[in-house]
Scaffold this motif. Structure first.
Motif, short mmCIF file in Angstrom:
data_model
loop_
_atom_site.label_atom_id
_atom_site.label_comp_id
_atom_site.label_asym_id
_atom_site.label_seq_id
_atom_site.Cartn_x
_atom_site.Cartn_y
_atom_site.Cartn_z
N MET A 140 59.69 -67.28 64.55
CA MET A 140 59.04 -68.17 63.61
C MET A 140 58.79 -67.48 62.28
SD MET A 140 55.65 -70.49 63.92
CE MET A 140 54.35 -69.44 63.36
N LEU A 141 58.40 -66.20 62.30
CA LEU A 141 58.17 -65.48 61.05
C LEU A 141 59.44 -65.35 60.24
CD1 LEU A 141 55.62 -62.71 62.03
CD2 LEU A 141 55.24 -64.73 60.63
N LEU A 142 60.58 -65.19 60.91
CA LEU A 142 61.84 -65.10 60.21
C LEU A 142 62.15 -66.42 59.50
CD1 LEU A 142 64.25 -63.34 59.54
CD2 LEU A 142 65.37 -64.20 61.59
N LYS A 143 61.88 -67.54 60.16
CA LYS A 143 62.10 -68.85 59.53
C LYS A 143 61.17 -69.04 58.34
CE LYS A 143 63.59 -71.45 63.60
NZ LYS A 143 63.22 -72.55 64.50
N LEU A 144 59.93 -68.61 58.50
CA LEU A 144 58.96 -68.71 57.42
C LEU A 144 59.38 -67.84 56.23
CD1 LEU A 144 56.24 -69.93 56.57
CD2 LEU A 144 55.14 -67.96 57.59
N PHE A 145 59.82 -66.63 56.51
CA PHE A 145 60.28 -65.73 55.45
C PHE A 145 61.49 -66.33 54.74
CE2 PHE A 145 62.97 -62.19 54.02
CZ PHE A 145 62.11 -61.62 53.11
N LYS A 146 62.40 -66.90 55.49
CA LYS A 146 63.59 -67.52 54.91
C LYS A 146 63.21 -68.70 54.00
CE LYS A 146 67.89 -69.79 56.23
NZ LYS A 146 68.67 -70.33 57.33
#
Length: 183
Positions: free
Chosen positions: A1-7
Motif C-alpha cells: 500500500m505504501l508503494l501505491k501511495l508513493f507512486k
C-alpha cells in the motif's frame, strides 16, 4: 500500500512540476493557457463532476469519509482563524490603534483560513484515495469540494468583509474629531 501511495504522490508532484515548468518556460501563450483553463473549468470539470454525482453510490462509510474530510478542514480553518484573531488581541505597539489592528487581523484571519483549507481535492484527493482504498471512494471525493465552497469559504469571506468594515470604521475615526458630531 505504501508503494501505491508513493507512486500516486510522485505522479501528483510530477504533474505539478510540469505545470510550473511549462509556465516558467512559457510553453503556452497567454491565450492558449486561457483556452486550456476555459476548457477545463467550463466543460471538462463540470462534466466530470456531473458524471461522478450521477454514478455516486453513498453508503455509511462514504459519509464517514466526507465527514472526516470536512471535520479536518473545519478544524484547520478554526485553528488558523483563531491564531490570527489571537494576534489581534496581542499588543503589538502603542502606535497602532486597536481599530486598525482589528481591520488588519480580521481580514487576515479570513484570508489565511481560506488559504489553509483550499486544497485541490480532485488533483490530489482522487489519486491518493485510489492508492489507499483502490478506487472504492473515488466518487466520494467529489463531495468534499462542495463542503469547502458552501461552508468554510463563506465564513472566511465574512471575516474578510468584517475586516474591510473595521478598516472603514478606523479610517472614519481618524478623520472625525474625537469630540463627535460637529455643529
Amino acid at each position: 500500500m505504501l508503494l501505491k501511495l508513493f507512486k500516486a504522490l510522485t505522479q501528483c508532484v510530477t504533474i505539478i512540476l510540469i505545470g510550473c515548468l511549462s509556465r516558467r518556460l512559457a510553453l503556452f501563450s497567454p491565450s492558449e493557457a486561457a483556452g486550456i483553463s476555459a476548457f477545463v473549468g467550463r466543460l471538462a470539470m463540470p462534466g466530470l463532476l456531473f458524471l461522478a454525482m450521477a454514478e455516486l453510490e453513498i453508503d455509511s462509510e462514504a459519509w464517514r469519509l466526507v465527514a472526516a474530510i470536512s471535520a479536518a478542514k473545519g478544524l484547520v480553518f478554526a485553528i488558523t482563524a483563531g491564531l490570527c484573531l489571537s494576534a489581534l488581541c496581542r499588543r503589538t505597539s502603542d502606535s497602532v490603534p486597536f481599530a486598525e489592528r482589528k481591520a488588519t487581523w480580521l481580514g487576515r484571519a479570513g484570508l489565511y483560513a481560506i488559504a489553509t483549507t483550499q486544497s485541490n481535492d480532485f488533483a490530489l484527493g482522487l489519486p491518493l484515495c485510489a492508492a489507499i482504498w483502490g478506487g472504492r471512494f473515488d466518487s466520494t471525493i467529489y463531495l468534499a469540494a462542495p463542503v469547502q465552497l458552501a461552508l468554510l469559504n463563506p465564513l472566511g469571506f465574512a471575516l474578510l468583509e468584517a475586516g474591510a468594515e473595521a478598516g472603514v470604521e478606523a479610517a472614519e475615526a481618524r478623520l472625525l474629531p474625537s469630540g463627535g458630531g460637529g455643529g
